[in-house]
Write a protein that holds these residues in place. Structure first.
Motif, mmCIF file in Angstrom:
data_model
loop_
_atom_site.group_PDB
_atom_site.id
_atom_site.type_symbol
_atom_site.label_atom_id
_atom_site.label_comp_id
_atom_site.label_asym_id
_atom_site.label_seq_id
_atom_site.Cartn_x
_atom_site.Cartn_y
_atom_site.Cartn_z
ATOM 1 N N ALA A 254 0.829 -1.209 0.000
ATOM 2 C CA ALA A 254 0.000 0.000 0.000
ATOM 3 C C ALA A 254 0.863 1.259 0.000
ATOM 4 C CB ALA A 254 -0.928 -0.010 1.209
ATOM 5 N N LYS A 255 1.918 1.237 0.798
ATOM 6 C CA LYS A 255 2.799 2.411 0.867
ATOM 7 C C LYS A 255 3.563 2.603 -0.437
ATOM 8 C CE LYS A 255 3.324 2.818 5.827
ATOM 9 N NZ LYS A 255 4.127 2.522 7.027
ATOM 10 N N GLU A 256 4.066 1.508 -0.964
ATOM 11 C CA GLU A 256 4.854 1.568 -2.181
ATOM 12 C C GLU A 256 4.037 2.053 -3.373
ATOM 13 O OE1 GLU A 256 7.429 -1.500 -4.915
ATOM 14 O OE2 GLU A 256 7.045 -2.061 -2.833
ATOM 15 N N TYR A 257 2.774 1.629 -3.425
ATOM 16 C CA TYR A 257 1.931 1.962 -4.576
ATOM 17 C C TYR A 257 1.032 3.176 -4.352
ATOM 18 C CZ TYR A 257 3.316 -2.112 -7.280
ATOM 19 O OH TYR A 257 4.028 -3.021 -8.030
ATOM 20 N N GLY A 258 1.196 3.840 -3.226
ATOM 21 C CA GLY A 258 0.375 5.018 -2.952
ATOM 22 C C GLY A 258 -1.109 4.697 -2.905
ATOM 23 N N ILE A 259 -1.429 3.567 -2.294
ATOM 24 C CA ILE A 259 -2.825 3.132 -2.198
ATOM 25 C C ILE A 259 -3.619 4.088 -1.307
ATOM 26 C CG2 ILE A 259 -4.347 1.270 -1.357
ATOM 27 C CD1 ILE A 259 -2.815 0.443 -3.875
ATOM 28 N N THR A 260 -4.801 4.476 -1.775
ATOM 29 C CA THR A 260 -5.640 5.400 -1.002
ATOM 30 C C THR A 260 -6.813 4.686 -0.339
ATOM 31 O OG1 THR A 260 -6.875 5.873 -3.039
ATOM 32 C CG2 THR A 260 -5.091 7.401 -2.444
ATOM 33 N N HIS A 261 -7.225 3.551 -0.903
ATOM 34 C CA HIS A 261 -8.372 2.803 -0.380
ATOM 35 C C HIS A 261 -8.053 1.316 -0.339
ATOM 36 C CE1 HIS A 261 -10.096 6.554 -1.800
ATOM 37 N NE2 HIS A 261 -11.168 6.327 -1.074
#
Length: 133
Positions: free
Chosen positions: A92-99
């Motif tokens: 999530a952090k690596e891919y800039g996940i928002t949801h």
């Protein structure tokens, strides 16, 4: 880092013990469409879910779920990690996940996606929206 120009990135956690995966994927695809976002179907395979130990029906269910995700426009990501929460947090952090979309834990499901996973995600991804289906 983070989201590009306010574009969301949606991730759904796929589990071999999960509840109805179809519903989970439909919800995720809908959310991504609303946000005009890319979505990722992320499956974390732990050592005790290795091909040797996991039974064929479970393996088939996971494979079908990931195939369905792909047909619905999701990007399928398979990770190998002994800690599901850690793997999801890093991704999530690596891919800039928002949801992040998670299936509501069923009875059998509670073993791996129990409170610790939820707590871990809430704690480590404070700026991410968690959606429980």
């Amino acid at each position: 880092e983070g989201s590009l120009g306010g574009v969301g990135q949606v991730m759904v956690a796929i589990s071999s013990q999960g509840p109805d995966p179809g519903r989970l994927l439909r919800k995720t695809a809908r959310l991504a469409a609303q946000l005009n976002a890319q979505w990722y179907a992320v499956y974390v395979r732990t050592p005790n879910e290795s091909a040797v130990k996991i039974d064929a029906t479970v393996q088939r269910k996971v494979a079908e779920t990931l195939e369905t995700a792909q047909k619905m426009g999701g990007l399928v990501i398979s990770l190998k990690h002994e800690n599901v929460a850690q793997a999801l947090v890093s991704f999530a952090k690596e891919y800039g996940i928002t949801h992040v979309v998670l299936g509501r834990p069923g009875k059998r499901f509670l073993r791996i996606f129990a409170r610790p996973l939820l707590d871990e995600l809430l704690f480590q991804l404070s700026d991410v929206d968690l959606v429980i289906v």
